[in-house]
Design a protein around this motif. Structure first.
Motif, PDB file in Angstrom:
ATOM      1  N   THR A 102       0.812  -1.218   0.000  1.00 35.32           N
ATOM      2  CA  THR A 102       0.000   0.000   0.000  1.00 35.32           C
ATOM      3  C   THR A 102       0.843   1.264   0.000  1.00 35.32           C
ATOM      4  N   THR A 103       2.080   1.192   0.486  1.00 33.01           N
ATOM      5  CA  THR A 103       2.938   2.379   0.513  1.00 33.01           C
ATOM      6  C   THR A 103       3.786   2.494  -0.740  1.00 33.01           C
ATOM      7  N   ASP A 186       0.321  -0.669   5.449  1.00 34.72           N
ATOM      8  CA  ASP A 186      -0.253   0.001   6.613  1.00 34.72           C
ATOM      9  C   ASP A 186       0.120  -0.767   7.875  1.00 34.72           C
ATOM     10  N   ASP A 187      -0.304  -0.229   9.033  1.00 39.75           N
ATOM     11  CA  ASP A 187       0.143  -0.788  10.308  1.00 39.75           C
ATOM     12  C   ASP A 187      -0.386  -2.196  10.547  1.00 39.75           C
ATOM     13  N   ALA A 201      -1.110   6.916  14.428  1.00 41.47           N
ATOM     14  CA  ALA A 201      -0.282   6.541  13.277  1.00 41.47           C
ATOM     15  C   ALA A 201       0.784   7.601  13.031  1.00 41.47           C
ATOM     16  N   SER A 205       6.735   8.217   8.104  1.00 45.41           N
ATOM     17  CA  SER A 205       7.198   6.832   8.246  1.00 45.41           C
ATOM     18  C   SER A 205       8.457   6.625   7.400  1.00 45.41           C
TER      19      SER A 205
END
Length: 391
Positions: A102-103, A186-187, A201, A205
């Motif tokens: 996703t990142t 994501d986390d 969050a 990051s």
């Protein structure tokens, strides 16, 4: 030029759990000369493939567990240069998940997708997805040479998207600075039980690393040291110190790696997955730390035979009490490996190997509430590894 663009697109589009891997080519250039393909004027490239398959027998404290035939990994890469100043590196693992990150907005199976620019003889820049710029020889070794990684390296998030600047101080020293994403998803995907409740969050990051390398003039010994700082969530960061000490002399290769990490939220997940209390809903531990020492000796006593002995000591724990996690060391793990490798054709990167591995984990019952037993496993692997220069 059309052929060149087609090859790049094909490398990114083939569908494909992360292990430590090297930034060097899959093919061991010390033994195999790779053919170059001239795509167009000034552009040279080569394609390599690597596979590792074997028959694995596992024995635990309860006796013989299972025997399976496994395809450990299948990788391919495209690597080359556009001219004297620009080069590229694409690599994908066909035995990893093909789910989208996703990142990074790329499938998780893509290890490398980067472009490097040699600004001058002493300074270079790399942009895109790349290996973390950590120290430690095992972390940088090619999968062609490593059969079983340490826990520290095997449970790392080894690749990130960002940039690296490298300054060559002289012929024997270099300094690198890297900034990449500290997580690819994501986390809920990054942490084994998600981000702990009550923690916001992260808005930045990123993971920043400074890496220093030193060689002897004869290249007999090499030192690698790195320091990394990153943010995982609001007011929760991580710190890595990794180091490698390497000696090469004729047929002998020896290295000693010493690694430490502090993780505000348990990124590796080994402490969180230690069964502290089976009657409670599992949550990701905070303030986790890991320590690892890796010692390895290789001896190539003939063109056809190589043996190595490897020892690993690792531990993990919690630095500060949180949730139901008490402060203290949660486990100690010892690992020993003995391997014999046979090269039927010394000029090819093809080898058969027989590996014996013993792992023993000791649980610290002073910080664990249930009666978890210590764990041990012996493994015997008979396998084959082939690094293939396609073109």
């Amino acid at each position: 030029m059309k052929k060149f663009i087609f090859l790049l697109l094909l490398c990114l589009c083939v569908p494909g759990h992360s292990v430590a891997q090297s930034n060097v080519s899959l093919v061991d250039t010390a033994t195999c000369q790779r053919p170059l393909l001239h795509i167009s004027r000034g552009v040279e490239t080569h394609m390599n493939m690597l596979f590792n398959t074997g028959l694995v027998a596992d024995i635990s404290q309860n006796g013989f567990t299972q025997m399976t035939a496994r395809m450990n990994y299948l990788k391919w890469e495209l690597k080359g240069k556009i001219d004297d100043d620009f080069s590229f590196h694409f690599r994908q693992s066909l035995t990893k998940s093909a789910l989208s990150a996703t990142t990074d907005k790329a499938v998780l199976s893509v290890d490398y997708a980067n472009l490097s620019w040699m600004v001058n003889r002493k300074f270079s820049l790399t942009f895109g997805k790349q290996l973390l710029c950590l120290g430690g020889y095992e972390f940088w070794m090619s999968g062609y040479k490593v059969k079983e990684f340490s826990l520290f390296n095997d449970y790392m998030n080894n690749y990130g998207t960002g940039f690296t600047a490298q300054l060559r101080l002289n012929d024997c020293r270099s300094l690198s600075f890297q900034v990449v994403n500290s997580k690819t998803g994501d986390d809920d995907e990054t942490f084994c039980y998600g981000r702990p409740e009550g923690i916001e969050a992260s808005k930045i990051s990123l993971l920043a690393t400074v890496n220093y390398e030193r060689f002897s003039p004869s290249r007999e010994w090499q030192l690698r040291y790195s320091f990394s700082l990153g943010q995982q969530a609001a007011h929760h960061g991580m710190f890595y110190f990794t180091s490698g000490h390497v000696l090469r002399r004729n047929a002998l290769l020896a290295y000693l790696d010493i690694n430490f990490s502090y993780e505000g939220i348990d990124h590796k997940g080994l402490v969180s997955q230690t069964p502290v209390n089976i009657d409670r809903t599992p949550v990701t531990a905070r303030h986790a730390y890991y320590f690892s020492t890796i010692f390895n000796v290789d001896y190539r006593f003939s063109p056809h035979w190589n043996v190595f002995l490897k020892g690993i000591y690792e531990q993990g724990g919690v630095a500060s009490r949180n949730a139901y996690y008490m402060r203290g060391t949660y486990f100690h793990e010892w690992q020993a490996q003995l391997c014999a490798e046979f090269y039927p054709k010394p000029k090819l990167d093809l080898k058969f190997y027989l590996l014996a591995q013993c792992r023993q984990r000791y649980i610290n019952h002073r910080v664990i509430e249930n009666n978890t037993d210590n764990w041990n496993r012996q493994r015997l692997v008979c396998g084959v590894v082939y690094a293939i220069p396609v073109f």
